[in-house]
Scaffold this motif. Structure first.
Motif: not given
Length: 222
Positions: A20, A183, A216
């Protein structure tokens, strides 16, 4: 000293799972790793699913201040300022607008006692409107409110699509968003937005948010 030669990630999922954003940022920030450190990822089907990437490929456009202490960061910012200031003043159109707005937002940060680098952010929408924010520092630095993440309410509330974003410090250096903001942009549907970033040499680039978070992991069920 300890040197990490490689990181290996295996999973019982058929497809390999990449780290991540926060893991990528942490690993590249560690003095035990390098931008060339390999990350090898493999799914349950074996070698046919194997992916190999370097940390710099997984975490592009890391901050020019990566691995520097607070005094070294300020010194590097001052050095880069001599190069980027003229470019910022000469910048026209949308790039010049968001760049100058982000630098201007840095003035709202009055807590240089906690950390010498001040970060401001600006986002431009397709209808010509814009929004700005700035970092809210905390004594425990990990509790600091990120400058780009604080733009989320404006992005969510706008009827117009966000098209250009900038996070800059008081020296005018444009930084790619930190892990939580990368993110947010990618995982909440704003991956196509262009972002102003300077590389280690002070050259300006405009990748998309998706470019800043390649590959991702996804938990979407089929």
């Amino acid at each position: 000293s300890v040197v990490v030669c490689g990181v290996y990630i295996c999973t019982d999922c058929e497809r390999p799972i990449t780290p991540g954003p926060l893991c990528r940022e942490f690993m590249l920030s560690s003095v035990m790793a390098a931008s060339s450190t390999r990350v090898v990822m493999e799914g349950s089907v074996g070698c046919s699913s194997r992916l190999t990437r370097t940390l710099s490929e997984l975490w592009p456009y890391a901050s020019p201040y990566t691995r520097l202490d607070r005094n070294e960061q300020a010194a590097t910012g001052k050095q880069l300022a001599a190069q980027v200031t003229l470019a910022r003043e000469a910048a026209t159109g949308n790039q010049g607008r968001v760049w100058r707005a982000a630098v201007g937002a840095c003035d709202r940060d009055a807590r240089s006692d906690l950390h010498p680098i001040r970060f401001g952010s600006s986002v431009l929408f397709a209808d010509g409107s814009e929004a700005c924010s700035w970092q809210k520092k905390a004594l425990e630095y990990g509790c600091t409110l990120d400058a780009v993440c604080q733009l989320a309410p404006y992005i969510e509330a706008s009827a117009a699509k966000p098209i250009l974003l900038c996070m800059a410090d008081q020296f005018g250096v444009c930084h790619a968003p930190f892990a939580p903001a990368r993110a947010y942009l990618v995982e909440h549907g704003w991956g196509a937005i262009r972002v102003l970033v300077h590389d280690q040499e002070g050259v300006l680039h405009t990748p998309t948010a998706e470019d800043l978070c390649p590959g991702l992991p996804s938990w979407t069920r089929k």
